[in-house]
Design a protein around this motif. Structure first.
Motif, PDB file in Angstrom:
ATOM      1  N   VAL A   1     -84.683  58.035  18.852  1.00  0.00           N
ATOM      2  CA  VAL A   1     -85.153  58.658  20.087  1.00  0.00           C
ATOM      3  C   VAL A   1     -86.200  57.744  20.718  1.00  0.00           C
ATOM      4  O   VAL A   1     -86.841  56.953  20.030  1.00  0.00           O
ATOM      5  CB  VAL A   1     -85.776  60.062  19.857  1.00  0.00           C
ATOM      6  CG1 VAL A   1     -84.739  61.055  19.349  1.00  0.00           C
ATOM      7  CG2 VAL A   1     -86.960  59.992  18.920  1.00  0.00           C
ATOM      8  N   ALA A   2     -86.384  57.877  22.022  1.00  0.00           N
ATOM      9  CA  ALA A   2     -87.405  57.095  22.713  1.00  0.00           C
ATOM     10  C   ALA A   2     -88.787  57.717  22.561  1.00  0.00           C
ATOM     11  O   ALA A   2     -89.793  57.011  22.524  1.00  0.00           O
ATOM     12  CB  ALA A   2     -87.059  56.964  24.195  1.00  0.00           C
ATOM     13  N   GLU A   3     -88.827  59.041  22.482  1.00  0.00           N
ATOM     14  CA  GLU A   3     -90.110  59.716  22.300  1.00  0.00           C
ATOM     15  C   GLU A   3     -89.887  61.098  21.720  1.00  0.00           C
ATOM     16  O   GLU A   3     -88.781  61.630  21.761  1.00  0.00           O
ATOM     17  CB  GLU A   3     -90.905  59.804  23.599  1.00  0.00           C
ATOM     18  CG  GLU A   3     -90.281  60.613  24.701  1.00  0.00           C
ATOM     19  CD  GLU A   3     -91.144  60.620  25.962  1.00  0.00           C
ATOM     20  OE1 GLU A   3     -91.361  61.714  26.502  1.00  0.00           O
ATOM     21  OE2 GLU A   3     -91.593  59.543  26.398  1.00  0.00           O
ATOM     22  N   GLN A   4     -90.964  61.637  21.164  1.00  0.00           N
ATOM     23  CA  GLN A   4     -90.914  62.988  20.618  1.00  0.00           C
ATOM     24  C   GLN A   4     -92.325  63.562  20.626  1.00  0.00           C
ATOM     25  O   GLN A   4     -93.300  62.823  20.715  1.00  0.00           O
ATOM     26  CB  GLN A   4     -90.328  63.000  19.216  1.00  0.00           C
ATOM     27  CG  GLN A   4     -91.178  62.312  18.169  1.00  0.00           C
ATOM     28  CD  GLN A   4     -90.479  62.219  16.834  1.00  0.00           C
ATOM     29  OE1 GLN A   4     -89.592  61.397  16.669  1.00  0.00           O
ATOM     30  NE2 GLN A   4     -90.888  63.030  15.886  1.00  0.00           N
ATOM     31  N   THR A   5     -92.416  64.870  20.561  1.00  0.00           N
ATOM     32  CA  THR A   5     -93.723  65.505  20.496  1.00  0.00           C
ATOM     33  C   THR A   5     -94.206  65.511  19.047  1.00  0.00           C
ATOM     34  O   THR A   5     -93.420  65.401  18.115  1.00  0.00           O
ATOM     35  CB  THR A   5     -93.682  66.947  21.040  1.00  0.00           C
ATOM     36  OG1 THR A   5     -92.749  67.695  20.265  1.00  0.00           O
ATOM     37  CG2 THR A   5     -93.284  66.978  22.508  1.00  0.00           C
ATOM     38  N   PHE A   6     -95.517  65.613  18.889  1.00  0.00           N
ATOM     39  CA  PHE A   6     -96.093  65.672  17.553  1.00  0.00           C
ATOM     40  C   PHE A   6     -97.232  66.671  17.528  1.00  0.00           C
ATOM     41  O   PHE A   6     -97.764  67.062  18.561  1.00  0.00           O
ATOM     42  CB  PHE A   6     -96.596  64.294  17.092  1.00  0.00           C
ATOM     43  CG  PHE A   6     -97.820  63.798  17.820  1.00  0.00           C
ATOM     44  CD1 PHE A   6     -99.091  64.238  17.468  1.00  0.00           C
ATOM     45  CD2 PHE A   6     -97.704  62.891  18.851  1.00  0.00           C
ATOM     46  CE1 PHE A   6    -100.219  63.778  18.128  1.00  0.00           C
ATOM     47  CE2 PHE A   6     -98.819  62.423  19.528  1.00  0.00           C
ATOM     48  CZ  PHE A   6    -100.083  62.874  19.161  1.00  0.00           C
ATOM     49  N   GLU A   7     -97.607  67.027  16.312  1.00  0.00           N
ATOM     50  CA  GLU A   7     -98.793  67.828  16.050  1.00  0.00           C
ATOM     51  C   GLU A   7     -99.498  67.172  14.877  1.00  0.00           C
ATOM     52  O   GLU A   7     -98.965  67.123  13.768  1.00  0.00           O
ATOM     53  CB  GLU A   7     -98.413  69.271  15.716  1.00  0.00           C
ATOM     54  CG  GLU A   7     -99.602  70.194  15.621  1.00  0.00           C
ATOM     55  CD  GLU A   7     -99.193  71.642  15.444  1.00  0.00           C
ATOM     56  OE1 GLU A   7     -99.669  72.261  14.484  1.00  0.00           O
ATOM     57  OE2 GLU A   7     -98.391  72.123  16.272  1.00  0.00           O
ATOM     58  N   ALA A   8    -100.669  66.592  15.127  1.00  0.00           N
ATOM     59  CA  ALA A   8    -101.406  65.870  14.085  1.00  0.00           C
ATOM     60  C   ALA A   8    -102.872  65.753  14.498  1.00  0.00           C
ATOM     61  O   ALA A   8    -103.181  65.701  15.688  1.00  0.00           O
ATOM     62  CB  ALA A   8    -100.812  64.487  13.874  1.00  0.00           C
ATOM     63  N   ALA A   9    -103.742  65.670  13.528  1.00  0.00           N
ATOM     64  CA  ALA A   9    -105.175  65.536  13.803  1.00  0.00           C
ATOM     65  C   ALA A   9    -105.596  64.076  13.927  1.00  0.00           C
ATOM     66  O   ALA A   9    -106.467  63.741  14.726  1.00  0.00           O
ATOM     67  CB  ALA A   9    -105.984  66.223  12.710  1.00  0.00           C
ATOM     68  N   THR A  10    -104.987  63.203  13.112  1.00  0.00           N
ATOM     69  CA  THR A  10    -105.352  61.788  13.118  1.00  0.00           C
ATOM     70  C   THR A  10    -104.099  60.930  13.206  1.00  0.00           C
ATOM     71  O   THR A  10    -102.981  61.405  12.971  1.00  0.00           O
ATOM     72  CB  THR A  10    -106.111  61.390  11.834  1.00  0.00           C
ATOM     73  OG1 THR A  10    -105.217  61.492  10.724  1.00  0.00           O
ATOM     74  CG2 THR A  10    -107.354  62.248  11.613  1.00  0.00           C
ATOM     75  N   LEU A  11    -104.312  59.655  13.484  1.00  0.00           N
ATOM     76  CA  LEU A  11    -103.176  58.728  13.508  1.00  0.00           C
ATOM     77  C   LEU A  11    -102.526  58.658  12.128  1.00  0.00           C
ATOM     78  O   LEU A  11    -101.303  58.594  12.029  1.00  0.00           O
ATOM     79  CB  LEU A  11    -103.630  57.346  13.975  1.00  0.00           C
ATOM     80  CG  LEU A  11    -102.556  56.279  14.090  1.00  0.00           C
ATOM     81  CD1 LEU A  11    -101.424  56.700  15.034  1.00  0.00           C
ATOM     82  CD2 LEU A  11    -103.155  54.951  14.524  1.00  0.00           C
ATOM     83  N   ALA A  12    -103.308  58.726  11.068  1.00  0.00           N
ATOM     84  CA  ALA A  12    -102.740  58.712   9.713  1.00  0.00           C
ATOM     85  C   ALA A  12    -101.832  59.913   9.485  1.00  0.00           C
ATOM     86  O   ALA A  12    -100.754  59.779   8.891  1.00  0.00           O
ATOM     87  CB  ALA A  12    -103.852  58.689   8.669  1.00  0.00           C
TER      88      ALA A  12
END
Length: 82
Positions: A18-29
């Protein structure tokens, strides 16, 4: 926990499918851990650099990079050429 968009470029896009997707995260790690479940993506992530809202993550520890609400994280694998 922030929600945002991760954008994949070149080999990262091919590996993720995919070219992009949504995320749910607090940090880049946290984000990297979540998206590296697929071994093909994980291999590309090891070689990639990252932009968070246009700012390079550089060599900082991904756990130290907080993701704000609405963040755009770009995954930039090495590119051929200039």
């Amino acid at each position: 926990m922030a929600t945002g968009t991760v954008r994949y470029w070149a080999a990262a896009k091919e590996a993720a499918g995919v070219a992009e997707q949504t995320f749910e995260a607090a940090t880049l790690a946290d984000l990297l851990a979540a998206i590296s479940a697929d071994p093909r993506v994980e291999r590309v992530l090891r070689r990639s650099s990252f932009l968070v809202n246009g700012a390079p993550a550089g060599t900082r520890d991904p756990a130290s990079i907080d993701l704000p609400e609405g963040a755009v994280v770009e995954v930039l694998p090495p590119f051929a050429g200039g």
